[in-house]
Design an enzyme around this catalytic site. Sequence first.
Site, PDB file in Angstrom:
ATOM      1  N   GLY A  75      38.387  16.638  51.347  1.00 36.94           N
ATOM      2  CA  GLY A  75      37.631  17.351  50.312  1.00 36.94           C
ATOM      3  C   GLY A  75      36.182  16.931  50.244  1.00 36.94           C
ATOM      4  O   GLY A  75      35.284  17.771  50.096  1.00 36.94           O
ATOM      5  N   GLU A  76      35.922  15.636  50.347  1.00 33.74           N
ATOM      6  CA  GLU A  76      34.551  15.132  50.277  1.00 33.74           C
ATOM      7  C   GLU A  76      33.735  15.558  51.500  1.00 33.74           C
ATOM      8  O   GLU A  76      32.558  15.912  51.386  1.00 33.74           O
ATOM      9  CB  GLU A  76      34.545  13.605  50.157  1.00 33.74           C
ATOM     10  N   VAL A  77      34.377  15.531  52.669  1.00 30.19           N
ATOM     11  CA  VAL A  77      33.686  15.982  53.885  1.00 30.19           C
ATOM     12  C   VAL A  77      33.340  17.460  53.767  1.00 30.19           C
ATOM     13  O   VAL A  77      32.230  17.891  54.110  1.00 30.19           O
ATOM     14  CB  VAL A  77      34.556  15.733  55.136  1.00 30.19           C
ATOM     15  N   SER A  79      32.771  19.157  51.087  1.00 31.11           N
ATOM     16  CA  SER A  79      31.688  19.350  50.116  1.00 31.11           C
ATOM     17  C   SER A  79      30.322  19.030  50.715  1.00 31.11           C
ATOM     18  O   SER A  79      29.301  19.531  50.245  1.00 31.11           O
ATOM     19  CB  SER A  79      31.926  18.499  48.868  1.00 31.11           C
TER      20      SER A  79
END
EC number: 2.4.99.12
Length: 408
Positions: A75-77, A79
């Site tokens: 998820g962070e990648v 974003s």
Amino acid sequence: MPTLRKNSLYRKLILKSFRFFYLLFLGVFYLLFFPFIFILSLKTKYRHSLFARFFYLQATPSKDTEIWFHACSFGEVKSLEPILTKLLEQEKHILLTTTTQTGFDLALKIFASKKNFQVLYLPFELLLPLWKSHLTSLKTLVVTESELWFMLFFTAKTLNAKTFLVNARISDRSYDRYLKFRFYYARVFALIDKVFAQSKNDALRLEHLGAKNIEVFGNLKIFTKIEPTRLYNKPNKLVIVAGSTHLDEEKLVLKSFLEFKKSYPHSLLILAPRHPERFDDVYEMLEGLKVSRVSQDGIDEESDVLLLDILGDLNNIYRIADIVILCGSFVKVGGHNPLEPAFFETKLLSGPYIFNQYALFDCIEGYIIVQDDLELTQRLLEYETLPHSKIKNQSQKLDILLENFVDE
């Protein structure tokens, strides 16, 4: 002046002492848990990530690296994708580190063909100083959300790099836990030049933990491009989608839908459970209704209820929805991403528990919060007067953020 110098020396002594005992603690941890880490690393799920992170078995960073991004997982990648894309267009040399296999694989999938880009696993804190000799061109470190590793920021500061924490948030559930380790987090935040928080509430919590120079920016997901991957034909019915449902939410939505269907018989409900292991249980719960599974029958217009049992297909279903009931919000889960249904300008209803998604709900307009099944039923019966949701214009904010990262 002597007092200022004395205070400065005192702060340096505190930092030096903290670093010594922190590394000592990590060294003891490493020795004690080495056998367990090794055994765990033999499992397919962790083989690549643990060998790279704890045994230093991977490539070293490029000496041309200018901007170092760190993101924990998938998820962070995801974003960071719009930010990384723009910086690569400016021919910046970028290193992206992750801690999970899913994050690593996604980064390779998106950026494998790009030049000036490298993806590695973030080494265990004890091993991070080994990277210093390779990151001689580093100008900026950007870390996402709550990856508050002391040696990560310390290593960057020893290289005179600017340090940023972006998409920063402290959830309701984890805040008390953070407070218990406030002494540690205060030392970490002393090494961070600027924090971009998701919401005002996050900013207040971060400040209480020791963060300085905080700006309320919102969630980076507002920049992620939303695209359907499959084009379903819109049924000749009123389509209601219950997105990312959790245990007990299907019953609540179904109760309201069946009441609604008495007045509007030409309507179709699509249930999309959040977790795939619940697909069969939800299907069995629908026994007695005219129900079909999208994986087997596609969009069967003759059914009353469709079970969306295909992973990654929810956005495609939102595209054909008239009304979306965004779940994970009628139970105390904290809600789910409202940007996706708002992108397709659906009529959007949500339950009251959206405490993990406040920042994203701030980025859209035209949604309705309902408290329970009775109010949900009433709002559905008033569907013709419901507003269409949409995402607020955020185009200029990305350029403003990038200006902070680029050292001209």
